[in-house]
Every structure is written in structure tokens, then in C-alpha cells.
Design a protein around this motif. Sequence first.
Motif, PDB file in Angstrom:
ATOM      1  N   VAL A 103       2.968  -7.037  -2.862  1.00 44.13           N
ATOM      2  CA  VAL A 103       4.352  -6.441  -3.196  1.00 44.13           C
ATOM      3  C   VAL A 103       5.478  -7.413  -2.514  1.00 44.13           C
ATOM      4  CG1 VAL A 103       6.033  -4.568  -2.643  1.00 44.13           C
ATOM      5  CG2 VAL A 103       3.669  -3.993  -3.435  1.00 44.13           C
ATOM      6  N   ASN A 104       5.036  -7.776  -1.357  1.00 49.26           N
ATOM      7  CA  ASN A 104       5.895  -8.595  -0.570  1.00 49.26           C
ATOM      8  C   ASN A 104       6.177 -10.118  -1.220  1.00 49.26           C
ATOM      9  OD1 ASN A 104       6.791  -7.065   1.429  1.00 49.26           O
ATOM     10  ND2 ASN A 104       4.829  -7.724   2.720  1.00 49.26           N
ATOM     11  N   PHE A 105       5.066 -10.617  -1.902  1.00 51.38           N
ATOM     12  CA  PHE A 105       4.915 -11.975  -2.631  1.00 51.38           C
ATOM     13  C   PHE A 105       5.764 -11.786  -3.781  1.00 51.38           C
ATOM     14  CE2 PHE A 105       2.778 -14.608  -5.689  1.00 51.38           C
ATOM     15  CZ  PHE A 105       3.219 -15.947  -5.194  1.00 51.38           C
ATOM     16  N   ALA A 106       5.763 -10.571  -4.601  1.00 51.78           N
ATOM     17  CA  ALA A 106       6.483 -10.110  -5.956  1.00 51.78           C
ATOM     18  C   ALA A 106       7.726 -10.307  -5.434  1.00 51.78           C
ATOM     19  CB  ALA A 106       5.589  -8.910  -6.329  1.00 51.78           C
ATOM     20  N   ILE A 126       9.011 -11.368  -8.830  1.00 54.45           N
ATOM     21  CA  ILE A 126       7.868 -10.862  -9.879  1.00 54.45           C
ATOM     22  C   ILE A 126       8.206  -9.498 -10.195  1.00 54.45           C
ATOM     23  CG2 ILE A 126       5.481 -10.902 -10.388  1.00 54.45           C
ATOM     24  CD1 ILE A 126       5.134 -13.150  -8.596  1.00 54.45           C
ATOM     25  N   PRO A 127       8.300  -9.189 -11.414  1.00 48.85           N
ATOM     26  CA  PRO A 127       8.914  -7.703 -11.719  1.00 48.85           C
ATOM     27  C   PRO A 127       7.726  -6.855 -11.378  1.00 48.85           C
ATOM     28  CG  PRO A 127       8.560  -8.963 -13.725  1.00 48.85           C
ATOM     29  CD  PRO A 127       8.456  -9.888 -12.600  1.00 48.85           C
ATOM     30  N   ASP A 169       5.229   1.248  -0.333  1.00 46.12           N
ATOM     31  CA  ASP A 169       6.569   0.885  -0.548  1.00 46.12           C
ATOM     32  C   ASP A 169       6.638  -0.166  -1.515  1.00 46.12           C
ATOM     33  OD1 ASP A 169       9.251   0.432  -0.988  1.00 46.12           O
ATOM     34  OD2 ASP A 169       9.819   0.111   1.387  1.00 46.12           O
ATOM     35  N   PHE A 170       6.904   0.042  -2.809  1.00 41.10           N
ATOM     36  CA  PHE A 170       6.844  -1.032  -3.707  1.00 41.10           C
ATOM     37  C   PHE A 170       7.994  -1.909  -3.972  1.00 41.10           C
ATOM     38  CE2 PHE A 170       2.922   1.483  -4.870  1.00 41.10           C
ATOM     39  CZ  PHE A 170       2.068   0.484  -5.262  1.00 41.10           C
ATOM     40  N   LYS A 171       9.059  -1.474  -3.238  1.00 41.37           N
ATOM     41  CA  LYS A 171      10.475  -2.019  -3.113  1.00 41.37           C
ATOM     42  C   LYS A 171      10.778  -2.478  -4.555  1.00 41.37           C
ATOM     43  CE  LYS A 171       8.813  -4.058   1.014  1.00 41.37           C
ATOM     44  NZ  LYS A 171       8.551  -5.221   2.020  1.00 41.37           N
ATOM     45  N   GLY A 172      10.816  -1.618  -5.474  1.00 38.59           N
ATOM     46  CA  GLY A 172      11.181  -1.856  -6.924  1.00 38.59           C
ATOM     47  C   GLY A 172      10.272  -2.661  -7.623  1.00 38.59           C
TER      48      GLY A 172
END
Length: 309
Positions: free
Chosen positions: A174-177, A182-183, A227-230
Motif C-alpha cells: 500500500v505504501n509503495f502504491a 499506483i491505483p 488502511d489502504f489509503k485510497g
Amino acid sequence: MYQFKNLMVGLALGQQDKTKIRYAGLVSWLASSERVTFVHIIGRGKLRENSEAGARASLEKKTKRLMEELVDKYYDGHPATRVEYDVIRESQLVEIDILRKLKEREADLIILGRISGEFTGEETVPVSISRKAACSTLYVPEQVEPRTNHPQDINILVPVDFSENAAEAMNLAVNFAVTHEIPSIYCVHVYDVPLGYYKRGKEYEEFAEVMEKNARKKCQKFIKEIDFKGIYLNPILLRMDKKPYKTILETVEEYGIDLIIIGSRGKNAAARFLLDSVTEQLIRTTTAPLLSFKKKDKDMSLFEALLRL
């Protein structure tokens, strides 16, 4: 990748190093790495052939020159990333020597080639080191080429078993995305139907539906705790009709996966010096780069104990 500031790359001084060197450059850009250290181990055979001190010094100098030639040819990393070299003489304590070198260099990530051959239970030196080291490992299959030069187009897959380790791998993905816009990312869980299903008085397909329902509930609970942060998550649940690692590899091919991120087995497995068998098989058969993620604060007491041997 943002936290991989110090990289270490194992070189064999052959054509198989091309992909590892290229990915070291890619990671240095993605993580704005501070340093990448290329390492080669001189085998005992060559050391015996060059037993005199002067001959060994000359051999190390020649080895370093060959390393520099390969890196000059294939490395295209971030201009702010320092490039350094280490030559290690193989000995009975070579694993401890390498672990010490990893600590000295404050390595966050080791980059290795894919470990080839069927898993027999025997440890190779690279796998043994990556298990015992207090950092993550990126396994890069020989000849693999990045599908895209645009980080936002990278497809990431996280195999999950709903454990703490899987959650850590997912958080890294997730942090990398988020960092690279990256959607979406993928996760895959492979569930099985127990052999004793008939004892419950159900037909195979009926019990398979029960197992899928249970897996879906566990997956939903797992997702709620992160937490996927969007970032959009594409969950994939698959029934195991063959070995789990083969099912995961088929998913990699079907969805055009560019990077697999899997959680290291940390506390329990590291204490036994074992990786989960699925991870072991993926390391040996993966067609996409595989990142075995390990938090550096995990198993540090074990790591320190090894260095005192």
C-alpha cells in the motif's frame, strides 16, 4: 520501496548478473537509495589456486575490476546513490562473514537471483543468508525484463494467509502504491478443502462452498484491519486444486504481475531457520521479481546472537 536506503547485491560475475544489476538501479530510483553495495564471494577453489598473499591480493583486485565492468555496463541507478564494492573470501564461516557485512552496511534489502532447482529441504547459502539476515530480500529471475518503465503501471500481488506477516507485506504494498501513484493492487488467498470433508456428511462441492465462504469472511476481516489509503484492492480467492505455489504462479501470469510481495515468516520460522514451503517454492519458480519482506526490528536478538558465533 521507500524504506530501502541501503542495498546489497550478490554477483556471480556472469551473464546472470545482468538482471540483478538492472533491478538494483530500478530500486535505487524508486527508493532514492543512499548506497548500493555489490558483493562477490571468491570460492575456495580459486583461493587454493592463489594461496600466496600477493596472489590473493591480485585476485581480489581483478575480481573487483570485473565487478566494476559489469556494473558500468548494466547499472543505471539514481545519481545520488553511492556505488561500492566488497569482495569476500569463502570460508567455513562465510555465512557469518556475510551477515556481519550486512550489518556493517546497514543493509535494508538484499538482491539475489532466483534460487533454481526443486526444493529438497537442503539450504543453499543465499537462501540461508536471506533467512537469517535482519533485512528483506528481493529475488529476481534471470532474464526477466521490467514490463513498464512507469512505476504507476506496476501490478503488485500480495499472497495472503491473513497472518500478521501478510498484513505487514500488504502495508508495504500500500505504501509503495501511494508513493508511486499506483491505483490498485492485488491479493490472492488459496484455500483448500480438507481431505476429511466427507466425515461432515457433505459432498465435495458443497463443502468447497463452505470453505470459500469462510475464506471470504476472513478476507473481509483482514481487509478491514488495513488502511489502504485510497488504494483499490482486487482480492482473489482460489480453491487449491494443485500445489498452492502453482496456483499463485498462474495468477501472476493471468494478471500480468510485475512484483510479488510476501511477508517473511519472522518470529517463529526465523527461529527455526525455515521459510514457509509455499514461499520456498515461489522463490525457486517465480517468473516475476519476488520481495520477501522482513521488518528490520524482527528477530534482532537472534541476528545479534548469530554474529557472536
